[in-house]
Design a protein around this motif. Sequence first.
Motif, PDB file in Angstrom:
ATOM      1  N   ASP A  98       5.320   4.952   1.934  1.00  0.00           N
ATOM      2  CA  ASP A  98       5.633   6.219   2.589  1.00  0.00           C
ATOM      3  C   ASP A  98       6.478   5.992   3.843  1.00  0.00           C
ATOM      4  OD1 ASP A  98       4.260   7.568   0.662  1.00  0.00           O
ATOM      5  OD2 ASP A  98       2.384   7.713   1.819  1.00  0.00           O
ATOM      6  N   ASP A  99       6.142   4.957   4.634  1.00  0.00           N
ATOM      7  CA  ASP A  99       6.940   4.653   5.829  1.00  0.00           C
ATOM      8  C   ASP A  99       8.365   4.279   5.450  1.00  0.00           C
ATOM      9  OD1 ASP A  99       4.750   5.130   7.392  1.00  0.00           O
ATOM     10  OD2 ASP A  99       4.168   3.005   7.562  1.00  0.00           O
ATOM     11  N   HIS A 100       8.515   3.508   4.369  1.00  0.00           N
ATOM     12  CA  HIS A 100       9.850   3.123   3.913  1.00  0.00           C
ATOM     13  C   HIS A 100      10.649   4.352   3.492  1.00  0.00           C
ATOM     14  CE1 HIS A 100      12.896   0.424   2.325  1.00  0.00           C
ATOM     15  NE2 HIS A 100      12.877   1.088   1.184  1.00  0.00           N
ATOM     16  N   ARG A 148      10.169   7.450   4.522  1.00  0.00           N
ATOM     17  CA  ARG A 148      10.501   8.233   5.707  1.00  0.00           C
ATOM     18  C   ARG A 148      11.688   7.636   6.458  1.00  0.00           C
ATOM     19  NH1 ARG A 148       4.816   9.029   6.143  1.00  0.00           N
ATOM     20  NH2 ARG A 148       4.637   7.137   7.429  1.00  0.00           N
ATOM     21  N   SER A 154       0.832  -1.197   0.000  1.00  0.00           N
ATOM     22  CA  SER A 154       0.000   0.000   0.000  1.00  0.00           C
ATOM     23  C   SER A 154       0.865   1.245   0.000  1.00  0.00           C
ATOM     24  CB  SER A 154      -0.924  -0.001   1.213  1.00  0.00           C
ATOM     25  OG  SER A 154      -0.147   0.049   2.394  1.00  0.00           O
ATOM     26  N   ALA A 155       0.235   2.373  -0.270  1.00  0.00           N
ATOM     27  CA  ALA A 155       0.965   3.645  -0.318  1.00  0.00           C
ATOM     28  C   ALA A 155       1.533   4.003   1.048  1.00  0.00           C
ATOM     29  CB  ALA A 155       0.033   4.753  -0.812  1.00  0.00           C
ATOM     30  N   SER A 156       0.809   3.603   2.111  1.00  0.00           N
ATOM     31  CA  SER A 156       1.305   3.936   3.453  1.00  0.00           C
ATOM     32  C   SER A 156       2.605   3.199   3.759  1.00  0.00           C
ATOM     33  CB  SER A 156       0.251   3.584   4.499  1.00  0.00           C
ATOM     34  OG  SER A 156      -0.028   2.194   4.465  1.00  0.00           O
ATOM     35  N   ILE A 157       2.717   1.945   3.317  1.00  0.00           N
ATOM     36  CA  ILE A 157       3.945   1.192   3.548  1.00  0.00           C
ATOM     37  C   ILE A 157       5.105   1.832   2.790  1.00  0.00           C
ATOM     38  CG2 ILE A 157       5.080  -1.040   3.209  1.00  0.00           C
ATOM     39  CD1 ILE A 157       2.405  -2.385   3.610  1.00  0.00           C
TER      40      ILE A 157
END
Length: 276
Positions: free
Chosen positions: A21-23, A25, A16-19
Amino acid sequence: MSQTTTDPATLSPVPSASILDDHARGWRKKLWRASLVGAVILVASWYVGLLDFTTLANGVPAIATLLGESLPPDFTNITDWVAPLIDTLAMSVAGTAIAVAASVPLAFLAARNTSPHPVVFHVTRTFLNGLRSVPELIMGIIFVAAVGFGALPGVLALGLHSIGMVGKFFAEAIEHVDEAPVEAADAAGATRLQVLCHAVLPQVLPQFADVSIYRWEYNFRASTVMGMVGAGGIGFELMGSLRIMQYQEVSAILIVILLMVTLVDSISGYLRKRFK
């Protein structure tokens, strides 16, 4: 009969996009930390003049002249260096032995899981920090003033300073032991001393031996510096040659020290394999 089809997206889900984004960051944080460390290194290098390439370039001719005066090495007095070399080796062995003998009980007091009381833990840790904070060269000067010239002040300086380092490493090894044997010994009704001897000590003996051998190797190199303050050994001969500017003899002594350090390194490597 109707056949049910499985959506391929449910079998191999796309991140997902959140994963993502976390990577991203996480990588930005790592990059920021690396940039901060690099900036600190650059500032420190500039502060001490390491980035002053003009001064460094001007020093090259002087270094070349000094190297020219040091060649060829003069081994004329090599027979006079045998006894100081033996003194240096004996200083390193005796100093390491003092450190290991004193560090074992202090390490159990300085480890959180074996110290009898928090006050004892903090007092012992502070004591080890104090010994570690005083350079062995300063201790050598103090002991030379106290007991006179010779190998004895060098042994005392190396031993006391090494207690601070060896005790710290021993304590950290004790803090990382497996608690299962300790709990089993407690459940069997063993006393505190029996727990330490039969459940903790066998686990840390390999680390103790490894640290002791490494410290002996370090102490041999440090003992050459002890001679420069009057504590005997080959360092005393080296300092004498430097004072009268006998650079060819200085280079010969440095070669002898290099050979001895290589020999000590080989012996320590052999001992580490034997204790594994």
